[in-house]
Each structure stands twice: as structure tokens, then as C-alpha cells.
Scaffold this active site. Sequence first.
Site, PDB file in Angstrom:
ATOM      1  N   ASN A   1      -2.173  -6.685   0.645  1.00  0.00           N
ATOM      2  CA  ASN A   1      -3.390  -6.723  -0.170  1.00  0.00           C
ATOM      3  C   ASN A   1      -3.702  -7.925  -0.903  1.00  0.00           C
ATOM      4  OD1 ASN A   1      -4.635  -4.489   0.875  1.00  0.00           O
ATOM      5  ND2 ASN A   1      -3.308  -2.921  -0.356  1.00  0.00           N
TER       6      ASN A   1
ATOM      7  N   LYS B   1       0.182  -3.351   5.522  1.00  0.00           N
ATOM      8  CA  LYS B   1      -0.806  -4.285   4.863  1.00  0.00           C
ATOM      9  C   LYS B   1      -0.324  -5.227   3.731  1.00  0.00           C
ATOM     10  CE  LYS B   1      -4.832  -2.936   3.400  1.00  0.00           C
ATOM     11  NZ  LYS B   1      -5.809  -2.266   2.615  1.00  0.00           N
TER      12      LYS B   1
ATOM     13  N   SER C   1       0.798  -1.010   0.053  1.00  0.00           N
ATOM     14  CA  SER C   1       0.009  -0.152   0.078  1.00  0.00           C
ATOM     15  C   SER C   1       1.011   1.209   0.084  1.00  0.00           C
ATOM     16  CB  SER C   1      -0.990  -0.111   1.198  1.00  0.00           C
ATOM     17  OG  SER C   1      -1.233   1.283   1.698  1.00  0.00           O
TER      18      SER C   1
ATOM     19  N   ARG D   1     -24.209  -6.523 -44.447  1.00  0.00           N
ATOM     20  CA  ARG D   1     -23.081  -5.747 -43.658  1.00  0.00           C
ATOM     21  C   ARG D   1     -23.588  -4.783 -42.904  1.00  0.00           C
ATOM     22  NH1 ARG D   1     -18.338  -5.521 -46.579  1.00  0.00           N
ATOM     23  NH2 ARG D   1     -19.631  -7.384 -47.140  1.00  0.00           N
TER      24      ARG D   1
END
Lengths: 383, 383, 383, 383
Positions: free
Chosen positions: B282, B280, B274, B313
Site C-alpha cells: 500500500n 499488497k 496489510s 478579549r
Amino acid sequence: MPEDRLFGPLSTTPEMAAAVSDEAWLRALLRFEAALARAEAKAGLIPVAVAEEIAAATSAGGFDLTGIGQRAAASGTPVVPLLEALRGRLSPAGVQSLHRGATSQDAVDTALMLVARHGLELLAADLEGLAAAAAGLARTHRATAMAGRTLLQQALPTTFGLKAAGWLVAVLEAADRLESYRRSRLAVQLGGAAGTLADLGGSALAVRQALAEDLRLAEPVLPWHTARARVGELGAALALAAGTAAKIALDVILLSQTEVAEVAEPAAPGRGVSSALPHKRNPVLSVEAVAAARGVQAQAGLLLGSLVQPHERAAGEWQAEWAAVSESFRLTGGAVARMREVLEGLEVDPERMRSNLAVTGSTGSAEALVDLALQTYQRRRHD
Amino acid sequence: MPEDRLFGPLSTTPEMAAAVSDEAWLRALLRFEAALARAEAKAGLIPVAVAEEIAAATSAGGFDLTGIGQRAAASGTPVVPLLEALRGRLSPAGVQSLHRGATSQDAVDTALMLVARHGLELLAADLEGLAAAAAGLARTHRATAMAGRTLLQQALPTTFGLKAAGWLVAVLEAADRLESYRRSRLAVQLGGAAGTLADLGGSALAVRQALAEDLRLAEPVLPWHTARARVGELGAALALAAGTAAKIALDVILLSQTEVAEVAEPAAPGRGVSSALPHKRNPVLSVEAVAAARGVQAQAGLLLGSLVQPHERAAGEWQAEWAAVSESFRLTGGAVARMREVLEGLEVDPERMRSNLAVTGSTGSAEALVDLALQTYQRRRHD
Amino acid sequence: MPEDRLFGPLSTTPEMAAAVSDEAWLRALLRFEAALARAEAKAGLIPVAVAEEIAAATSAGGFDLTGIGQRAAASGTPVVPLLEALRGRLSPAGVQSLHRGATSQDAVDTALMLVARHGLELLAADLEGLAAAAAGLARTHRATAMAGRTLLQQALPTTFGLKAAGWLVAVLEAADRLESYRRSRLAVQLGGAAGTLADLGGSALAVRQALAEDLRLAEPVLPWHTARARVGELGAALALAAGTAAKIALDVILLSQTEVAEVAEPAAPGRGVSSALPHKRNPVLSVEAVAAARGVQAQAGLLLGSLVQPHERAAGEWQAEWAAVSESFRLTGGAVARMREVLEGLEVDPERMRSNLAVTGSTGSAEALVDLALQTYQRRRHD
Amino acid sequence: MPEDRLFGPLSTTPEMAAAVSDEAWLRALLRFEAALARAEAKAGLIPVAVAEEIAAATSAGGFDLTGIGQRAAASGTPVVPLLEALRGRLSPAGVQSLHRGATSQDAVDTALMLVARHGLELLAADLEGLAAAAAGLARTHRATAMAGRTLLQQALPTTFGLKAAGWLVAVLEAADRLESYRRSRLAVQLGGAAGTLADLGGSALAVRQALAEDLRLAEPVLPWHTARARVGELGAALALAAGTAAKIALDVILLSQTEVAEVAEPAAPGRGVSSALPHKRNPVLSVEAVAAARGVQAQAGLLLGSLVQPHERAAGEWQAEWAAVSESFRLTGGAVARMREVLEGLEVDPERMRSNLAVTGSTGSAEALVDLALQTYQRRRHD
């Protein structure tokens, strides 16, 4: 979903509306509970007489569908109040054996598969009729020259037969996808509260097998409470079928333009009438098919997005599937049936096709390609 | 689509990015033109030496991709400026024979199929790896008890092996769908300006067959210029694969929550860091997989909605497919590869699983179900 | 997203491609870090000289965009490697003060708003030009009778002026929506790791205010890390603008049909050329606008679905927004610019409009309605 | 759409279901016809007595809604059979004056706006209640520390008050968007068959003005038969409101997890009950809100995609709007009402919030931010 009396008939057929109706879902839920009891009796988990009592209770009719729906919101599923209603009809032994080892989602997912099977059968019939009508047009107009149009500009000549053959092949593919789904992906759901079949002991897999046989559904390797590709695939296959019908509808609408006027939807009293303009004859069935297909596409997006579900039971993603599946069938049925009716009675004006032709050239292999498409159709019918 | 240097690597792999890159598309377009010339030579429509000249010109490299792209907007397709560039490299005979009987969409659609084939091969390898990793976890944790969670509430015990087996079965199904598509639906496109193969005379079908063989693609019954289920199916199958990866990702994210902490993504230097919080870790690979899957779902909606195309088309519907298919592969590849990496190195904490268990009960048939899933996996590997 | 050299120019403008490019995002991210440092210096949290050092480092150029992108995958955001790159250019004091109190999402969301502002400015200019062109057509053809067509059938006469006035009013509304967004919804993001502005102490709100002033963005009541309506609204407003352009495009395509031939896109060398048919003149700009709008709709669905984000930071939903916003601008810019070019040079054939008229009747209040629309346009211009 | 008795109550409220019911649509259609007659009488186009006769006929009740719906499919709109039914109740003079100068779409679009107004009023009330509940929680828990969670990992402390304040601000914004729509975008539709007001002569604009005044709807510059941003905007605003409710729901679901247990939905007899597990207390209202929001998102995609309509009347795109708008209201109403009920009775466990905190740090400016949010709320209430 709101009731369907005012706008509903514009986008479905009475048969398909019935196939995905509240009553149909209720019958399917009851059928699950009866079949589960029989399967458990077969496996020796509950007495045969109790299974018979449960089955009898489920088929006795008279369920208060409205009341069940109103009580469903508290638990997040109609199964809880439905079981309450059933219990009121059962002996203590029946109460004890009802829904044994199952969870609400087992009932709802299996019911979804039963409802889907009926919906697929109805679709198969209308797709078959639509294919036959397209094949008839391809055959009749094998050599009917008309403008081939790319980016809505006349490019080179083609034949109306080849255009109809293109519709035919697309319809056959749509039917094959749904038939393939019907054969291989309609499966029973049975996992119990956490997907471990915990309350069925050593008989669990025997119960599951008997349940699948009773309902003529496939037996999955594992419970699929949060493995939802089975439902996402169905949504995609329905969107592809509805989109196929809507492609035909768009061609009919464009060919029906006042300035083109090469085809017209079959006439019928009151059909295509305008509230302001008595002279108009709107391609109303095709318009309704296009509208229905747009609704199916929206639901398919929801269903493809529903695969991302947490742990062993969803917290909203699954619950959004129910209406989406019903609605997808309802609208796909409407789109396909309308285009069947359109092609079965399509008014074709070969003179106008010829006089509209502003480009010159050969129609190349158009006739050979039509023959290839018709051979494919014939082979398939004799399989 | 914008360039992909800053955010792009967050959502794909270098291999998949290359497989759907501008260069890959250009190579596929050139390959179509070379194969078409060879097929026409084989059918006697153009001299073999001219076909060889064309093939040599396509493989000489040095095309100004940027210039071709810039000139593409005027005609609505990169094929027009690409053919101009090729003509500058050819003799008058080569110029005359290049792209004979074909239309731009023949080249682009066939190139799309070639690009898709490569994308499917890359996906197959990563799905195989993902399945192997899930199977390994299922085997190792066959009896590792943990909470089964429904609506994110602990319901009854299950095993981590059964959870991994659920991932395994879903991945196998996703792989089967893509493999089934690869085997049966990758087809050559050849119809010419109006889909009648007009300029190829009596040799048209022979040319189409030779072209299909040269490129190892199936031969469709008819040109599919405006029969787009083939592309819609691909979009749906990719969305189902990406959604399958994202379901696993969501489980990993939820199990990694601070308060749950039963699994963690494999550690790597800098991963999960982080900018504000050094402590942290994650679940960043899973987060990236979820994000990628959301992008694929959006594109699948577009592709399922693209079936409704006018006449011979499209006027916008087809042109929107190109980026949608590339993007679907790019993101599905990213999602699947990330979850393969996650499961190959997943840190599992059976102690924590046990201590988190706030509900009691047996794990039912969880182990038997794991065995069923592993048998399915083994059978499939030995086919 | 894949690179954009081959197909990209078909669906955007060089200006809009640049406005949402990697380089533009990088500049916006750097601008956030510089402005944050200045705001913190103003609030007395860091020395002014350090803020100046940081600002100088951000504007020095020479960032390895490709390397930053490659390292972004590990942390799930390009901010982490960008800060690493910046730190390498800073004194220890600068390193300590850089990004103080901010989280990655603060940088990315604020950058998104800066990128969006530029995109909105470009769109405003092209919408203004498109409105002027529509107004010109409405004025010139105020009394030019043509068929009014409902369900693609001629219904009653209308005027081409009224059709153009309808385009005008729709374009003005689209422009108003985007302008209203630009004025009121472009906001700075600053919340820090958990949205509490924890590391900025008692100066936090002063810093936020100074940051907003520095960047000329609004100050939101609260951090909006997981309150994403701001982004969903933007996606919807862009889809409505692109859809407005595509509605005009569809009318142009339909009016350009060989059998209708009432308008034609402006001619230009090479424009509308077919690889197979030299005689054709395809409405290629309108086709490209329709294709682009379909892409925007897909992204709008994603962005409207991104509101459901967990807690204080998303786990995939936010990360999917970045490409969706860039792509929405890229394609909306392409669609609007193309229709501006089309209407500025539209070839209108009043003779053909008259001769195509197959229905009779008065044009009612068409001219009075045109005047109302033009008055609305004039009033707006003089505001 | 299918009937709504079994699953319908799970996703809406009785009030909202009634507001978008068949009966409500029928009343709105009748109200249009009555108001049109009065407006034409006011303009001197028809006698006042005839207008009174028409108005009396529309309010007499006893319309065969089912029969009207069944006959609607032939013309593609319920207006044609509704007018037939009305004519049967009128004198020859009434028959001649009924629906004069109008087209079916005038009636349906105006009815849609009337239905939408009622739906918006119901939503406004529930959003107000939801805001009040969120404000109450923000006030009460202004200083209640809890974990701030990013990517579902604990990051830094925040307060429950700040979380509730975030909900509050998002709800206020959702309410403002809908209120802004209600004030400025609800408009009458009147254009006649081709949008020229052809049959109303010089009184056309006077009739339109009187009609708008009678129905208390805005008068648009031009008929908006194929300028559908008005409906697309509504779809987007509803999706943003439903998404806002679902974001709160997701937070409640995550905070209710067994391992987190910081909040619980209000208890009620039978609520959150599982068919298999008596001990469970599922966050069922929040789950239903998430499910409903997914359905709204699907419809918003359809409505944003409906802008691309041909000429003066759509050929399917408009017709798909009717169910989409009703369904969007139905589900948004359900989602918002459920979250109001949840927040009004939310059980909050500050002890558990504190004991769950695995990260340390200050809660920064959380309390100041809560105060800002509450001030915004107060200011708004006193406006």
C-alpha cells in the site's frame, strides 16, 4: 448559485455583484480568447488579420449567455459552448485559429484572474475608505475613555481611540494582504490540454509571455492547472478581509446593545427598522457584515481544501472553485462596504462611555498606541 | 486533544510532535515570563537582580505540568496556575515583579509565536528536502514520456519530469509563504489587561521593544489580543503547505494503482503491509499524508473563522486557537515529512509509463518548462 | 493529536478524556479480536478452546501501547502491530485463528463504534443533567420578566423561564438525536479484505451475526468500509449537541456582561480568576464551552466531507476520521458538562432583570410556552 | 449569491433551481402571510373577510421582486419591503391585520420550511430513481467478478453487483434521513417580536396550531428563532446525501480511467467533450456531482456552526442561513440527479473487469450480500 434579487442585495454591493456576474465572467472569457489570438499572431503562429477577426468577434456582444450556460453542463465547462458560439461568427481561418493550443481551463483560470483583479480593485477602494473612517475615529477619540472589556467583562479603562486604532491596523493589514496578492499572484494560465503547451511548438513560451503582457497578468513558471495554492491563497485573503470587517461589526453590535448604547450605526430612512417593533433601531449593516463573513469563511474552507487535485486536471475540485471565488468576492465586498458606511457615520456617545465605566484605572499608553497606529497609516498613505 | 501514542505517530513526526508538545508550550510560557522580567529590568521598572531571580526560577525545571493543566480549567488559562507555581519559587520581591503589567493572553500569544517559530523551522527543513527530491526527479525524468491525464482520462503525453517540476514549484511556493510568515508575522504580544499597557507607565513601549528583542520576535504596532489575522494567516499557510503535500500524495497514490503501476513508494521492512493480504504494498505514506492534510484543513477553517472576536478579549474564539495551531503544525509536519520520504525514494518505472501511453502526440514544451522550474529552484538556492 | 495535559483539561472532562483515550481504543480493538474469535468458534470455524485462548490473550493487559503506535505508521494502522503483539502471546493454533477473515478496518471501525457507545453514554448522562437544570430554571423563573433581545437590542419583555425553556427544548432535541443514533446506528464492521467476507465461507453471515450479538452492536446490511454516512451522522449529531451547549453558553456570557449582570456563573474558589485583575469574575466555563464547540464544528466538517471515499477502502479519508471522532467526543463532552455545571448553579438576579427592562409590554404567552416545554420534558422522563 | 446562468446549470437541475429561486421564496413568504391571516380569522382575532382580502392580495402576483430585494438591505430582511408592497394593495382593515403578531423571522423561517419541503420532494424522487438504478446494476451484475480495490490497490476479487449494492444501501440511507427530516422536522415558526406570541393574546396557541395545519407543517413546542438545530440538521442531511452521490461519482470516475475502463458514463451528443481533445470522453456528470458535493459540504459547515446565536434573535448567524440552505438544495439536487442519470445509463464492461483482475481468490459472500441489499430495497418499496 441561485439568483440574487431577493436576498442578494443584503450581502453585497451592486458594484461587486456586477464584478463577479455572469456577464463579467463572459467578458473575461472572451478577453482571453482575443488576447490569445493576438499573442499567437505576435509570435507568428496565426495571421494578424485572423487575430483581429477573432478579437472583433469577441467584442461584438450579443452572446446568448443563458444558452451557453445550458449547454455547458454537457462538457462540464462553459468554454465549449462559448467557442461554438464564436465559431459561428468566424471565417474558416478564424475557426481554425480560435483557442489554438489552449484548453478550457486556460480560459476559465485566466478569466478567474481577470475577474479577481476587478474584485480586488473594488475591495481596495472600500478598504481604503474603511481605514480612513477608522483613522478618523481614532484621531477624534484619541482620549475618549471607555471600558476595556475582556471576556465581555469590564476589565480596565481603555479609549475609544485605541479601539478604533485596532480596527485601523487590522484593516490596513487586510488591505496589504490583498494588495500583495494583486501584485504578485494574478497570473495567466496557458498550458494546453496536458499542460505541456504541446500545440504551440517552439513559440509556446513567447505566446505565453505575449498573452500575459496583453492581459497585464504575471507569467507563472509553469501551468497551474492542478497547483491551486494561487486560488486557495485568494480565498484565505478574502476570508481574512471579511473576518476583519466582521470583527468591527461585532464590536459595533455589542457597543450598540440597549444596555451599553455607546455607539449607534448611522441613521437613515428605513434603516434598522423591525417589522414588529417601530421603536427599534437594529445595527443592521453590522449584522449583514457578520452574515456575509460567515459565508466567506465557508467558501475559504472549500478553496483551501481544493489543493488536492489529481494529475493534470481535477475531477470536481477545480470545478467547485468558480462559484466559491465569485461568492467570496461578492460577500467580502458586501461586508467591507457595510462597515465602511458604518464607521463613516458612526454615532459615538462619549458621555455614555464615561458613565458606563464601572472600573477605574489609567488608560495607560492608549494614546501613544493610537499615535503609533496613525503614524503607520500616514506613512502608508505617502508611500 | 487526546493523547497521541496509538494513532498520533501515524500523522506526524517525533520532532514536530515534540515541537508542539505540552513541554514545548510550557517552556515557551516560562520564556515569556523570564524575558518580560529582563525587559522590565532593562527599562528600570524592576531590579536586575529580581529579573535574574525570575529567569532562574523559570529555567529550574520540575514544573508539575499535569497539575498546572488540571488547575487551568478554573481560570480558563494555564497561565494562572503557572504563575502560582512560579510564585512558590520566588522571594517576595520576585513575586511582586513577576508577570508585571502583563495579562495571561500576553503570555499565551507570545508562547504561541515561539512554538510556531520552531514548527516553521522544522517545516522549512522538510520542505527544502521535499523540493530537492522533486527537483531530482524533474531532472532525471526530464524526458521520460508518460500520459498526461485530465479528469483521470489520458489526454496527451507529458513527461514525468514536468509532473515532478509541478510538485517542485508548488513546494517552493509553500515554503516561501511560510518563510514570509516567519520573517514578518511572528510578533510579541504585550498589552496588559485591557491592551493599554496600563501598568507599565511611560516605559511601556520600551519594555515591549526590549521584550521583542530578547525573544527575537517582531514588535507589532498594537496589541493584537482580538486582531487575529496573524493566527488565521498561519492556519491558512499551514493548510496550503499540507495541501501541497497531499496533492503530491494523491498523484503518487493514483500512479501506484495496480492498473497504472508507474511509481511505487520506497520499500521498507513492514511498510505498506496489510493485515489481511500479504501480497499488497500500500502507498501508506501518501495515504497518511492525505489524512493529515484533511485534519489541517479542518483546523484552518476554525482559525480563519476566529477573527470575529469581541472587544478586547475573546470569549471562546481565542481559546479554540491553541489546539488548532498545535494540531495544524503536528499534521502539516507529518504530511510534508512523509512526502519528502516518498519522493526521496520513489521508484519510477519509465517502461511502464511508456507502455501505458494510450494517446499519441508530442510532449510539447515539457522539457523547456522543466528547465524553467529547475532554474527557479537553483536561483532560489543561491539567494 | 498532541498530548492533553496542559490545555486538554480546559476543554473536556476526565471521564470523557478516558473514554476516547489510547487505552480505550486499545481495549476496544482487543475486544473486537476476542469477540470475532468467539463468533467464529460459535460458527464452528475455529475450536472453542482457541477462541478462549485468544480472548484470554486480549484481556491479559500489558500491551506496549507506545510501541504499537510507533510501529503503526509503517502499515497505516495500529492493527498490524497489535496483531503482532497478540501473536507473540498465542499458540500456533491461536496465531492461525486470530483475526481470521477480518481486515484492519473491521477492527478499527468496530472499535470506533464501541468507543462511541461509551462516549454517547457519558453524553447522555450530562445532557440529562443539563436538561434537568434548565427545567429547574424554567420552572423557578416561569414568571420572571426580563428583556427579550433581538439583534442584541431590547425588543419586548419575555421571561427568564421562557429563555431557560428554550435551552431545555434544545437540549432534549440534542439528546434525542444522540440517543436515536445510539439505538440504530452503532453497528459492527465485518467485511474482510475486500468487503466480501471471502475467508469465512458459508459461515460468514453467521459469524457476523454472532459478532454483533457478542458486542451488542447492530448488524449492518453490508460492510460499510467506504459507506461512511454512519460516521458523518455521528459527527453532525455531536456538533449539534456541542452547538446547543454553546448557544446556552453565549446567552450566559451575554447576560453576565458587566452592563447587564442578570446572571453569573456559579462561584467557586479560583474560578473565573484573571492573571491581571483580581476583581474580575469571568464566565469561564461558558467560554470554555464556546471554545470546545468551535473545535467540534471543525471536526464535523471533516467527517461530513469524508463520505467521498474510493472503491473498497479509503486512501486517507477514513484514516482522518479516527482523531476527528475522538476529538469530537472529547470536546462535546467538555462543552455539555460545563454548561450542566453552569446551569446547576446559575446565579440569577430577577431584580436586575426587571430594572434592566427598557421596553414595555406584556410577556404574552411566555408562561404557557414554558408549561408546554416542561410537559414535554416530563412526558419524556416518564417514557 | 450571484446569478446562475453561466455556471449554475453545471451544478443543479432546472427543477431544483426553480424550487429554491427568488420566486419560490417570495411565494412562500406570501403564503405565510395568507395562512397567518386565515389562522387569525379562524381564532376570531381578525374578520374572515379581511383574511380573505389578505390572501387575495398575496396571490395576485405582480410583486416587484427586484425592488423588494433592493429595499431589503435597509432592514436586514425582505419581509419589511414585502409587507410595504402588500399594504399598498390592502384596505385599511387589511393593513391593520396583516402580519399581526408576527415578526420577520416568523415569515422567513416558515418560508424556509416550505421551500425545503419542495426541495426534499424533488430530492426524494431523484434518490428513488438513483436507488432503482443502483438496484438494477446490483441485480444484473450480481455475479460479475471484478477487482476489489483498497487504498487503490487490487486486494481481492469482489463483484460489480456488490459495489452497486453498496451504492444502493447508501442511497437508501440518505433517502431515509431526508424523509425522516421531512416527516418530523418541518415546522412552522411563530413567536412574534420576542418569541412570546405577545400580540396574539389568549388565542396565540390556537393561531399557531391553525397556521401549522394550514401549511401542513408541524407545530414546534416553542418558537425556534435561536434554536437552530432544525436548520443544522437539514444542512447535515443534505451534505450526507450529496456526499453519497459523490462517493458513487468518485467510483465511476476511477473505474472510467483510461487504464481501468471498466465503466463509462452514458453517451450523449456533446457530452464529455473536451475543448482541446476530440477523442476524449470525460466522466463529466460524475465530475459535476463531485464539484457540487464540495459546495454542499462548505454550506453544511456554516449551518452546523450557526447554532450559537444570541438571545432571542441572531445578529448575523441566522441571516447567513438563507443562502446556505438554498445553495445546499441547489447543489445536492444537482449531484443526485447527475448520478441518477449516470447509473441509469452506465456502460459496464464485464470483460474488462475480468481481464483487469490481477488478484485471485473467491468472491466470498458477495452474492449473498447483494441479495441482502436487494431484499432491503424490496421491503422498503412495499412498505
